[in-house]
Design a protein around this motif. Structure first.
Motif, PDB file in Angstrom:
ATOM      1  N   THR A  90       0.815  -1.213   0.000  1.00  0.00           N
ATOM      2  CA  THR A  90       0.000   0.000   0.000  1.00  0.00           C
ATOM      3  C   THR A  90       0.848   1.261   0.000  1.00  0.00           C
ATOM      4  O   THR A  90       1.619   1.498   0.941  1.00  0.00           O
ATOM      5  CB  THR A  90      -0.938   0.010   1.219  1.00  0.00           C
ATOM      6  N   PRO A  91       0.724   2.114  -1.017  1.00  0.00           N
ATOM      7  CA  PRO A  91       1.450   3.390  -1.022  1.00  0.00           C
ATOM      8  C   PRO A  91       1.108   4.227   0.209  1.00  0.00           C
ATOM      9  O   PRO A  91      -0.064   4.371   0.571  1.00  0.00           O
ATOM     10  CB  PRO A  91       0.958   4.073  -2.299  1.00  0.00           C
ATOM     11  N   GLY A  92       2.145   4.736   0.860  1.00  0.00           N
ATOM     12  CA  GLY A  92       1.953   5.576   2.040  1.00  0.00           C
ATOM     13  C   GLY A  92       2.026   4.823   3.346  1.00  0.00           C
ATOM     14  O   GLY A  92       2.191   5.440   4.403  1.00  0.00           O
ATOM     15  N   ALA A  93       1.901   3.495   3.318  1.00  0.00           N
ATOM     16  CA  ALA A  93       1.997   2.705   4.547  1.00  0.00           C
ATOM     17  C   ALA A  93       3.447   2.315   4.803  1.00  0.00           C
ATOM     18  O   ALA A  93       4.264   2.227   3.884  1.00  0.00           O
ATOM     19  CB  ALA A  93       1.146   1.444   4.437  1.00  0.00           C
ATOM     20  N   CYS A  94       3.791   2.089   6.066  1.00  0.00           N
ATOM     21  CA  CYS A  94       5.118   1.561   6.414  1.00  0.00           C
ATOM     22  C   CYS A  94       4.990   0.705   7.669  1.00  0.00           C
ATOM     23  O   CYS A  94       4.013   0.802   8.405  1.00  0.00           O
ATOM     24  CB  CYS A  94       6.157   2.665   6.589  1.00  0.00           C
TER      25      CYS A  94
ATOM     26  N   ARG B 144      -9.852   2.113  15.352  1.00  0.00           N
ATOM     27  CA  ARG B 144      -9.713   0.714  15.756  1.00  0.00           C
ATOM     28  C   ARG B 144      -8.652   0.521  16.834  1.00  0.00           C
ATOM     29  O   ARG B 144      -8.848  -0.218  17.802  1.00  0.00           O
ATOM     30  CB  ARG B 144      -9.359  -0.127  14.531  1.00  0.00           C
ATOM     31  N   ASP B 145      -7.486   1.193  16.658  1.00  0.00           N
ATOM     32  CA  ASP B 145      -6.324   0.927  17.501  1.00  0.00           C
ATOM     33  C   ASP B 145      -6.048   2.005  18.537  1.00  0.00           C
ATOM     34  O   ASP B 145      -5.322   1.759  19.498  1.00  0.00           O
ATOM     35  CB  ASP B 145      -5.070   0.778  16.623  1.00  0.00           C
ATOM     36  N   GLY B 146      -6.559   3.209  18.332  1.00  0.00           N
ATOM     37  CA  GLY B 146      -6.288   4.301  19.261  1.00  0.00           C
ATOM     38  C   GLY B 146      -4.892   4.877  19.149  1.00  0.00           C
ATOM     39  O   GLY B 146      -4.456   5.640  20.016  1.00  0.00           O
ATOM     40  N   VAL B 147      -4.185   4.549  18.042  1.00  0.00           N
ATOM     41  CA  VAL B 147      -2.813   5.006  17.865  1.00  0.00           C
ATOM     42  C   VAL B 147      -2.441   4.830  16.393  1.00  0.00           C
ATOM     43  O   VAL B 147      -2.979   3.963  15.700  1.00  0.00           O
ATOM     44  CB  VAL B 147      -1.858   4.192  18.784  1.00  0.00           C
ATOM     45  N   CYS B 148      -1.514   5.671  15.917  1.00  0.00           N
ATOM     46  CA  CYS B 148      -0.993   5.524  14.557  1.00  0.00           C
ATOM     47  C   CYS B 148       0.386   6.175  14.500  1.00  0.00           C
ATOM     48  O   CYS B 148       0.592   7.260  15.069  1.00  0.00           O
ATOM     49  CB  CYS B 148      -1.923   6.183  13.529  1.00  0.00           C
ATOM     50  N   GLY B 149       1.325   5.520  13.839  1.00  0.00           N
ATOM     51  CA  GLY B 149       2.670   6.062  13.706  1.00  0.00           C
ATOM     52  C   GLY B 149       2.829   6.870  12.432  1.00  0.00           C
ATOM     53  O   GLY B 149       2.143   6.639  11.432  1.00  0.00           O
ATOM     54  N   PHE B 150       3.773   7.820  12.479  1.00  0.00           N
ATOM     55  CA  PHE B 150       4.092   8.645  11.319  1.00  0.00           C
ATOM     56  C   PHE B 150       5.613   8.689  11.182  1.00  0.00           C
ATOM     57  O   PHE B 150       6.306   9.137  12.099  1.00  0.00           O
ATOM     58  CB  PHE B 150       3.523  10.053  11.472  1.00  0.00           C
TER      59      PHE B 150
ATOM     60  N   MET C 140       0.247   0.201  13.454  1.00  0.00           N
ATOM     61  CA  MET C 140       0.107   0.607  12.065  1.00  0.00           C
ATOM     62  C   MET C 140       0.709   2.003  11.905  1.00  0.00           C
ATOM     63  O   MET C 140       0.670   2.829  12.827  1.00  0.00           O
ATOM     64  CB  MET C 140      -1.359   0.604  11.649  1.00  0.00           C
ATOM     65  N   SER C 141       1.251   2.262  10.702  1.00  0.00           N
ATOM     66  CA  SER C 141       1.991   3.514  10.519  1.00  0.00           C
ATOM     67  C   SER C 141       2.000   3.914   9.055  1.00  0.00           C
ATOM     68  O   SER C 141       1.674   3.109   8.168  1.00  0.00           O
ATOM     69  CB  SER C 141       3.426   3.332  11.028  1.00  0.00           C
ATOM     70  N   CYS C 142       2.401   5.169   8.808  1.00  0.00           N
ATOM     71  CA  CYS C 142       2.500   5.651   7.438  1.00  0.00           C
ATOM     72  C   CYS C 142       3.705   6.570   7.305  1.00  0.00           C
ATOM     73  O   CYS C 142       4.182   7.142   8.287  1.00  0.00           O
ATOM     74  CB  CYS C 142       1.227   6.370   7.020  1.00  0.00           C
ATOM     75  N   ASP C 143       4.202   6.683   6.056  1.00  0.00           N
ATOM     76  CA  ASP C 143       5.271   7.648   5.789  1.00  0.00           C
ATOM     77  C   ASP C 143       4.827   8.713   4.789  1.00  0.00           C
ATOM     78  O   ASP C 143       5.625   9.549   4.368  1.00  0.00           O
ATOM     79  CB  ASP C 143       6.559   6.957   5.317  1.00  0.00           C
ATOM     80  N   ASP C 144       3.532   8.687   4.417  1.00  0.00           N
ATOM     81  CA  ASP C 144       2.943   9.728   3.562  1.00  0.00           C
ATOM     82  C   ASP C 144       1.448   9.754   3.830  1.00  0.00           C
ATOM     83  O   ASP C 144       0.682   9.007   3.205  1.00  0.00           O
ATOM     84  CB  ASP C 144       3.238   9.443   2.091  1.00  0.00           C
TER      85      ASP C 144
END
Length: 268
Positions: A27-31, A56-62, A37-41
């Motif tokens: 998936t573009p933008g995911a890392c 769902r998770d209450g958290v997300c990385g960037f 779960m996290s994204c770089d874009d």
């Protein structure tokens, strides 16, 4: 894949990241941030997907977000009653970081300590000991699958006390892996971290040594073009450690974790 470690929430998020490994890779933008779960874009991944992670998770990385976009990112998260806890990015090229790290490794270890082989069993005793050392140092560990490379290219390096059978106590560790997929401009950038040193062995330069081993490994064994590490603005010890290994602060990039406003920090 297995070997989850930590609180119930930490283990649930580790499992979520592993279960979605194929999605993250494609998936573009995911890392792959390992702990969540996290994204770089964010724009490429899309806010509907980020909202789904948060709900769902209450958290997300960037990861490796352009610094000039961080204020907008924080504002978007604030609208959702989330905050962004950030870390400075220290970045090293292959040439500079390898040279600096090789110089550190050439000095060797104090008497009675050895470089040990990394773990190979996600649920093995050595893996649990490494995770326990990380947790004791205030670092949220990765799962055993990520630490051993069972979930993708990765390495975990270890220093231990010399025992009669060469299997003494683990006293320092670090980890490196490739978080970014083929859609990302950071595809061959390695992330390094999870550096932990037993309290009884601090002040001996083990942090620099184990970090240097990790840096050397991501270039030689994983084929990285760059390595980056994340350090808080107040952690002067870690900043000196990564700088000694040839990494320099990259003010144009920021990494962070979105957590509910008023909640505790996810990791140090």
């Amino acid at each position: 894949m297995a070997g989850y470690f930590g609180t119930e929430t930490q283990q649930r998020l580790q499992a979520r990241a592993e279960e979605n490994a194929a999605f993250i890779s494609a998936t573009p933008g995911a890392c792959q941030a390992g702990r969540m779960m996290s994204c770089d874009d964010p724009d490429l991944l899309g806010w509907p997907q980020i909202d789904a992670f948060l709900a769902r998770d209450g958290v997300c990385g960037f990861r490796l977000i352009p610094a000039e976009t961080v204020d907008d990112l924080k504002a978007r998260l604030a609208e959702r009653d989330y905050r962004l806890d950030t870390w400075d990015v220290f970045l090293g090229t292959r040439e500079a970081a390898l040279a600096a790290s090789e110089a550190i490794l050439a000095r060797g270890l104090p008497e009675g300590l050895d470089d040990l082989a990394g773990p190979d069993d996600p649920e093995g005793a050595d893996t649990v000991r490494i995770q326990s050392l990380m947790a004791g140092a205030g670092v949220v560990p990765f799962s055993g699958s990520l630490l051993t490379g069972a979930a993708g290219p990765a390495l975990t390096v270890v220093i231990g006390k010399r025992g009669d059978k060469g299997d003494g106590d683990i006293v320092a560790t670090a980890h490196g892996y490739l978080p970014h997929n083929a859609h990302s401009p950071f595809h061959r950038y390695a992330w390094g971290g999870l550096v932990a040193v037993a309290e009884s062995e601090r002040g001996k330069g083990l942090g620099k040594h184990v970090n240097a081993r990790m840096v050397r490994g991501v270039f030689r064994d994983l084929g990285a073009t760059h390595v980056y590490e994340l350090v808080s603005a107040t952690n002067t010890t870690s900043r000196r450690m990564v700088e000694a290994c040839g990494l320099n602060i990259e003010s144009g990039l920021v990494c962070g974790i979105a957590t509910p406003s008023g909640g505790a920090h996810f990791t140090r």
